[in-house]
Design an enzyme around this catalytic site. Structure first.
Site, PDB file in Angstrom:
ATOM      1  N   CYS A 327       0.865  -1.378  -0.070  1.00  0.00           N
ATOM      2  CA  CYS A 327       0.031   0.180   0.144  1.00  0.00           C
ATOM      3  C   CYS A 327       0.894   1.349  -0.062  1.00  0.00           C
ATOM      4  O   CYS A 327       1.664   1.387   0.669  1.00  0.00           O
ATOM      5  CB  CYS A 327      -1.091   0.048   1.220  1.00  0.00           C
ATOM      6  SG  CYS A 327      -1.994   1.153   1.503  1.00  0.00           S
ATOM      7  N   ARG A 425     -12.265   0.849  -6.405  1.00  0.00           N
ATOM      8  CA  ARG A 425     -11.944   0.684  -4.974  1.00  0.00           C
ATOM      9  C   ARG A 425     -11.434   1.966  -4.560  1.00  0.00           C
ATOM     10  O   ARG A 425     -11.496   2.430  -3.261  1.00  0.00           O
ATOM     11  CB  ARG A 425     -10.882  -0.498  -4.554  1.00  0.00           C
ATOM     12  CG  ARG A 425     -10.675  -0.560  -3.053  1.00  0.00           C
ATOM     13  CD  ARG A 425      -9.867  -1.968  -2.932  1.00  0.00           C
ATOM     14  NE  ARG A 425      -9.922  -2.532  -1.629  1.00  0.00           N
ATOM     15  CZ  ARG A 425      -9.142  -2.251  -0.694  1.00  0.00           C
ATOM     16  NH1 ARG A 425      -8.219  -1.301  -0.904  1.00  0.00           N
ATOM     17  NH2 ARG A 425      -9.286  -2.687   0.598  1.00  0.00           N
TER      18      ARG A 425
HETATM   19  P1  IMP Z   1      -0.993  -7.066   3.740  1.00  0.00           P
HETATM   20  O1  IMP Z   1      -1.592  -8.158   4.264  1.00  0.00           O
HETATM   21  O2  IMP Z   1      -0.259  -6.230   4.515  1.00  0.00           O
HETATM   22  O3  IMP Z   1      -0.396  -7.350   2.386  1.00  0.00           O
HETATM   23  O4  IMP Z   1      -2.506  -6.181   3.279  1.00  0.00           O
HETATM   24  C1  IMP Z   1      -3.538  -6.446   2.644  1.00  0.00           C
HETATM   25  C2  IMP Z   1      -4.700  -5.392   2.638  1.00  0.00           C
HETATM   26  O5  IMP Z   1      -3.900  -4.296   1.841  1.00  0.00           O
HETATM   27  C3  IMP Z   1      -5.792  -5.858   1.848  1.00  0.00           C
HETATM   28  O6  IMP Z   1      -6.588  -6.596   2.618  1.00  0.00           O
HETATM   29  C4  IMP Z   1      -6.343  -4.549   1.508  1.00  0.00           C
HETATM   30  O7  IMP Z   1      -7.137  -4.006   2.533  1.00  0.00           O
HETATM   31  C5  IMP Z   1      -5.141  -3.502   1.369  1.00  0.00           C
HETATM   32  N1  IMP Z   1      -4.825  -3.352  -0.010  1.00  0.00           N
HETATM   33  C6  IMP Z   1      -4.859  -4.047  -1.011  1.00  0.00           C
HETATM   34  N2  IMP Z   1      -4.452  -3.480  -2.204  1.00  0.00           N
HETATM   35  C7  IMP Z   1      -3.985  -2.072  -1.963  1.00  0.00           C
HETATM   36  C8  IMP Z   1      -3.388  -1.271  -2.680  1.00  0.00           C
HETATM   37  O8  IMP Z   1      -3.148  -1.276  -3.541  1.00  0.00           O
HETATM   38  N3  IMP Z   1      -3.210   0.070  -1.776  1.00  0.00           N
HETATM   39  C9  IMP Z   1      -3.619  -0.106  -0.361  1.00  0.00           C
HETATM   40  N4  IMP Z   1      -4.155  -1.040   0.135  1.00  0.00           N
HETATM   41  C10 IMP Z   1      -4.183  -2.303  -0.473  1.00  0.00           C
END
Ligand code: IMP
Length: 506
Positions: A327, A425
């Protein structure tokens, strides 16, 4: 202060932190250890994703196109958690994925997918591919609706001409093993294992098909870890699916519910906005039509926002704005709240309302999971941890750094260019593709093999955390938990330090 009041100690901890105006995330805190009088392997880790959707383990896979399609959702539910099928698919494709999960464990297939005797094998295969079926057993019906034979994987494998009709390729009725309607799973298992058959059609007196048992499902149910499976009251695996907002998404929502989806997740980067409120209101009719199905909404990171989602009728709230590994929202838009503070504040805002909260994003280590639960989350959603596994969509690639899989943000330019849902989104649904502003990146993560192994490691860490705190369940963790705020030196000390790590499997 009463000793057994939930969150008493973490409330005191955060009151201090708030005075200094700080916001914390996972790496900033660790749980205080306490007296333990039981074995962590006996601790209960059951929880809820939303009001009506329980979890046998509090882990949920992210609604992302490099994380959750049917295979991941099946693995998650079989492990006791839940998968949320992403929405960068047509409504039909997404509903087909949901159906695939719901049918996976069918003890008895109540309405088997049938084919007509004059359909060609090519057409049947085509239909099967489009609908996302991952099975090859189809009862063959005559035009008057009677079963006349059965197609199985063998019939497809040995059929060289796609124009062959089902009636020519099938095993005819006279050679089938069948059983009368009302046959129990146990009886069906005995028949199939005795006759070395894989499929048992159930028929009534007039030779109409009334159901079907599949040997592999029965075997899983008889000998598998079925008490761990997260199943609904009909013994079907539970599954969730992401939706957006607006009238077209209402159509998608109904298709998903019709396919058996247990919980819809309104999946917006910013959940605290009028279209989400309107969507929650519009979905009330569908919730009445499909009782027991839930709608979770998100994402938010401020307590006032969580409270608004609760008041608008969300059955669960997803928290996380900016913590995701892929993100860039905080860099790009300058907003968001570090995840531990966000989860704590949002959970506190809706405490006592019976609305479970999911901590979405930012989990990189199993030790982050007990922290999230201790401060008020009921589940954690993970993308990064699961993206490199065998059940995430896509194949691994060989690189000079070893095997990797692609993991991309839904707000990455690549994902947004490919999918309207990804653009929507981030409120850029109608933005021309050359004017999109990315809020995520495309990355690769090391290939980690079996998702079940990865989940076992995560749950192992959660159980260890419960053991160190001296808690026998998640509610008990929330009663006993207290936190240390780590200094920079404390953070360094928390990881392997001053050594060359040779075992990099963790
Ligand atoms: P991770 O487990 O830290 O990789 O975070 C996953 C979460 O990041 C997902 O469930 C979404 O809520 C969020 N997410 C997914 N794609 C994006 C993005 O492109 N930008 C910001 N947040 C994202």
């Amino acid at each position: 202060m009463k000793k057994d009041k939930a969150f008493a100690k973490v409330d005191r901890f955060f009151a201090e932190i708030e005075r200094s105006g700080l916001a914390l995330t996972y790496g900033d805190v660790r749980l205080k250890t306490g007296y333990s009088d039981s074995d962590p392997k006996d601790a209960s880790i059951t929880s809820f994703f939303s009001r009506n959707v329980p979890l046998n383990c509090p882990l949920v896979s992210a609604a992302m196109d490099t994380v959750t399609e049917a295979s991941m959702a099946i693995a998650m539910a079989m492990f006791g958690g839940l998968g949320i099928i992403h929405k960068a698919l047509t409504a039909e494709q997404q509903a087909a994925q949901v159906r695939q999960v719901k049918r996976y464990l069918n003890c008895m297939v109540e309405t088997p997918i049938c084919v007509k005797e004059d359909e060609t094998m090519g057409d049947i295969l085509d239909r099967s591919l489009k609908s996302g079926f991952d099975f090859h057993s189809f009862p063959v019906l005559s035009n008057s609706g009677k079963i006349v034979g059965l197609l199985t994987r063998n019939n497809f494998e040995f059929c060289t001409d796609p124009k062959t009709t089902a009636s020519r390729a099938m095993t005819p009725f006279k050679d089938l093993v069948t059983a009368p309607s009302g046959t129990s799973a146990k009886e069906a298992y005995a028949i199939l294992s005795g006759q070395h058959k894989k499929v048992l059609p159930l028929i009534n007196e007039t030779r109409e098909l009334t159901g079907m048992f599949v040997y592999s499902d029965l075997k899983r149910l008889m000998f598998g870890l079925s008490s761990q499976y997260n199943v609904d009251t009909d013994s079907h695996l539970r599954v969730g699916a992401a939706i957006d907002v607006g009238p077209e998404e209402l159509v998608r929502a109904e298709m998903l519910l019709e396919a058996g989806c247990d919980v819809l997740v309104i999946d917006k980067a910013h959940g605290d906005m009028r279209p989400v409120k309107e969507m929650l209101t519009s979905l009330k009719g569908l919730k009445q039509k499909y009782p027991g199905r839930d709608v979770v909404a998100g994402n938010v990171s401020e307590p006032e926002s969580a409270l608004r989602l609760a008041k608008w009728g969300a059955d669960g709230i997803k928290v996380g704005q900016g913590p995701g590994s892929i993100c860039t929202t905080r860099d790009i838009a300058g907003v968001g709240c570090p995840q531990v503070t966000a989860v704590y504040n949002c959970a506190k805002a809706v405490r006592g309302m019976g609305i479970p909260l999911c901590a979405d994003g930012g989990v990189t280590k199993s030790g982050d999971i007990p922290v999230a639960l201790a401060i008020g989350a009921s589940s954690v959603m993970m993308g990064f941890v699961l993206a490199g596994t065998d059940k995430a969509p896509g194949k691994f690639k060989e690189t000079n750094r070893g095997r990797v899989k692609v993991y991309r943000g839904m707000g990455s330019l690549e994902a947004m260019k490919e999918s309207y849902a990804a653009r929507a989104r981030y409120r850029q649904g109608d933005t021309p593709k050359d004017k999109l502003v990315a809020e995520g990146v495309v990355s690769t993560v090391p290939y980690r093999g079996s998702v079940t192994k990865v989940l076992e490691t995560q749950v192992g860490g959660l159980r260890a955390g419960l053991g160190y705190v001296g808690a026998n369940s998640i509610p008990e963790l929330q009663k006993k938990a207290d936190l240390h705020w780590l200094s920079a030196a404390g953070q360094t000390e928390s990881h392997p330090h001053d050594v060359d790590v040779t075992d990099k499997t963790q």
